[in-house]
Motif scaffolding. Structure first.
Motif, PDB file in Angstrom:
ATOM      1  N   ALA A 145      41.333 -71.424 -20.937  1.00  0.00           N
ATOM      2  CA  ALA A 145      40.487 -72.604 -21.127  1.00  0.00           C
ATOM      3  C   ALA A 145      40.266 -72.869 -22.613  1.00  0.00           C
ATOM      4  CB  ALA A 145      39.149 -72.417 -20.416  1.00  0.00           C
ATOM      5  N   ALA A 146      40.060 -71.797 -23.378  1.00  0.00           N
ATOM      6  CA  ALA A 146      39.883 -71.956 -24.821  1.00  0.00           C
ATOM      7  C   ALA A 146      41.144 -72.498 -25.480  1.00  0.00           C
ATOM      8  CB  ALA A 146      39.494 -70.617 -25.450  1.00  0.00           C
ATOM      9  N   ALA A 147      42.292 -71.980 -25.060  1.00  0.00           N
ATOM     10  CA  ALA A 147      43.554 -72.426 -25.646  1.00  0.00           C
ATOM     11  C   ALA A 147      43.836 -73.895 -25.326  1.00  0.00           C
ATOM     12  CB  ALA A 147      44.694 -71.552 -25.135  1.00  0.00           C
ATOM     13  N   LYS A 148      43.674 -74.266 -24.070  1.00  0.00           N
ATOM     14  CA  LYS A 148      43.953 -75.647 -23.683  1.00  0.00           C
ATOM     15  C   LYS A 148      42.877 -76.605 -24.192  1.00  0.00           C
ATOM     16  CE  LYS A 148      47.825 -75.024 -21.417  1.00  0.00           C
ATOM     17  NZ  LYS A 148      49.101 -75.520 -21.994  1.00  0.00           N
ATOM     18  N   GLY A 149      41.635 -76.109 -24.321  1.00  0.00           N
ATOM     19  CA  GLY A 149      40.612 -76.924 -24.945  1.00  0.00           C
ATOM     20  C   GLY A 149      40.981 -77.257 -26.376  1.00  0.00           C
TER      21      GLY A 149
END
Length: 244
Positions: A145-149
């Motif tokens: 989620a952090a990466a795609k955010g």
């Protein structure tokens, strides 16, 4: 009229391959980029370039190869490189986290940078792949989620910076999609059924369905769209399913 040109990174994966195939059938000049020559060999494309776009040097090499094959810098970019990690944060090792960020976020930054440099101020359109987990909280998906955010934030900022040059930058945020990356999980009938019930429209979507929305964003029908992230998720991020 010269057919539109595009470089598709991650072209040997499920969504990248589907997009390269769709655009090729529509008459686009496609350059497919991937890390492994054998997996890339059967992707339908005008040319295939082996490069690791998770580094600045690899991304620059990918664009140089595309430019050599096309005779010009590609006017369009589809960045389909990605991986996933399903684990709660307290069980996520630092090495796995860094690898996830390298594959998902570093590759997006360096590929967009290389493409913009190759375009040298000319107009164009780029599309990236995010995920539903960047848009709504899903347990045990903190790292991805952090990466795609980060990818979504990159898309919005780049769209603002380069709009005056006629450059459009968008993304799709797929829900669970049938690809080689999800094949192991979806091969278990109980897991497949449970996952499908989370989506209001039901079922598991295909890579072709995601690719079709990406093609829309890249083409003339999406000419007034930039800085957008379109959920391709069967309603997952906006409505709750009626579970029977």
């Amino acid at each position: 009229m010269t057919p539109p040109s595009i470089v598709v990174t991650g072209a040997s994966g499920g969504i990248g391959r589907a997009l390269a195939t769709q655009l090729g059938r529509a008459g686009w000049r496609v350059v497919a980029v991937g890390r492994e020559a054998d997996r890339l060999s059967d992707v339908p494309a005008l040319a295939r370039v082996v490069a690791d776009v998770t580094t600045p040097e690899g991304a620059a090499a990918a664009l140089a190869g595309a430019q050599a094959a096309l005779g010009e810098a590609p006017a369009h970019l589809a960045h389909c490189v990605g991986s996933t990690l399903i684990a709660p944060l307290h069980r996520t090792k630092a090495e796995a986290y860094r690898e996830l960020m390298r594959v998902n976020l570093d590759s997006a930054v360096f590929t967009l940078q290389a493409w913009l440099t190759a375009r040298a101020g000319g107009p164009g359109a780029a599309v990236f792949v995010s995920s539903v987990v960047a848009r709504t909280g899903v347990a045990s998906h903190e790292a991805i989620a952090a990466a795609k955010g980060g990818v979504e934030a990159l898309v919005r900022s780049a769209a603002a910076t380069y709009a005056p040059q006629g450059v459009r930058v968008n993304a799709v945020a797929p829900g669970l999609t049938e690809t080689p990356m999800t094949a192991k999980m979806l091969s278990v009938p109980a897991q497949r059924e449970a996952a499908a019930k989370q989506y209001p429209l039901g079922g598991v979507q295909s890579a072709d369905e995601v690719a079709a929305v990406m093609a829309f964003l890249l083409g003339p029908a999406g000419a007034r769209l930039t800085g957008q992230v379109l959920p391709v998720d069967g309603g997952f991020t906006s409505v709750r399913p009626l579970v029977r």
